[in-house]
Enzyme design. Sequence first.
Site, mmCIF file in Angstrom:
data_model
loop_
_atom_site.group_PDB
_atom_site.id
_atom_site.type_symbol
_atom_site.label_atom_id
_atom_site.label_comp_id
_atom_site.label_asym_id
_atom_site.label_seq_id
_atom_site.Cartn_x
_atom_site.Cartn_y
_atom_site.Cartn_z
ATOM 1 N N ASP A 98 0.870 -1.171 0.000
ATOM 2 C CA ASP A 98 0.000 0.000 0.000
ATOM 3 C C ASP A 98 0.917 1.234 0.000
ATOM 4 O OD1 ASP A 98 -2.377 1.608 0.512
ATOM 5 O OD2 ASP A 98 -1.649 1.776 2.569
ATOM 6 N N ASP A 135 0.074 5.164 1.019
ATOM 7 C CA ASP A 135 -0.026 6.123 2.117
ATOM 8 C C ASP A 135 0.042 5.395 3.460
ATOM 9 O OD1 ASP A 135 -0.456 8.629 3.279
ATOM 10 O OD2 ASP A 135 -1.959 9.143 1.778
ATOM 11 N N ASP A 176 -1.335 -0.437 6.141
ATOM 12 C CA ASP A 176 -1.397 0.261 7.431
ATOM 13 C C ASP A 176 -2.814 0.316 7.995
ATOM 14 O OD1 ASP A 176 -2.126 2.196 5.367
ATOM 15 O OD2 ASP A 176 -2.077 3.691 6.973
HETATM 16 MG MG LIG Z 1 -2.571 3.264 3.541
#
Ligand SMILES: [Mg+2]
Length: 345
Positions: free
Chosen positions: A23, A25, A225
Amino acid sequence: MALFSRRASTPAPIDGVDVVLADLDGVVYAGAGALPYAVDSLNKARDGRVLAYITNNASRTDASVAAHLSELGLATAPGDIVTSPQAAMRLLVQRIAPGSTVLVVGGDGLVTEVEKAGFVVTRSADDAPSAVVQGFAPEVGWTQLAEAAYALKVPEEEGGIPWIATNTDWTIPQARGLAPGNGTLVSAVHTAVGRLATVAGKPEVPIFQEAVARFSARQPLFLGDRLDTDILGANRAGIASALVLTGVDRPKHVLAAPEGSRPTFILGDLRELHEPYPEVSVKGGVATVREARVAIDGADVRVLSEGDRPIDLLRAGAAAIWSTGRAIFGFRVPEQLYADPFHRP
Ligand SMILES: [Mg+2]
């Protein structure tokens, strides 16, 4: 216990993996800048493996994401980026005839993918489109949403056309704060027409299937995250996952993670991809990770030993709570378990 830390054979999360899917961000960068250790750790992960990226963001093209990553020190080609519009095309080609007309609600990134897939783009429901595809762009407003509603007025079970959403993230981070994301705009159309969109991006599986197919992955590892999109989606797609604590979700979220959203690995930062991952054992209500030990005692979660590293204590706490099959709100959790010494953007 010391027994575990001395075991030279304990593999690292990266061992045996052929394709690393990350991923963006909260994993690679926060805002415009790279997160600590991310660039070095990912470049090291590429040694002998494919390194690729998965993003729900439909407003950037694969080429612009690749250029940004390359600037950060991760040499990346556009083909290394799997976007939710590309996953949406995977769904479209399964449902409508080649060369069909598609009503696009979204921006240039989405238009580009629709055209690349060989479809004809329209912005008007009057052109009798064969499908509606919807993705985020800052310029999406009432006029585009209204065209989608007109095109989707017939329910799918009565012969209505397919409606594909690139993703349903409720919010999108902007420099000035959180703004309404594609999910909010999809929801506006849903409220008007009473139909549900088919979703291509995380936490649904098409975006993961697109990545696995494109890179012929046999043993992929997904790095994310967020538990409710990244980890849930990887689990649904049957892909091993690592939650890295450099983004949205914090230790308290890890402890509370519902069964479908629990990662294979919990990492403080991406350096730990390359470090031996300690054995996690739960016996008689006591979870042990290296020197950290956490016990379940009725409604109490007790720290028997903090161990040397906060990440091991969190891994042990999560293992102890998860092993009970009970929801987090039934427990009294000591503060030291959800202390947050980890890096946050
Ligand atoms: Mg993310």
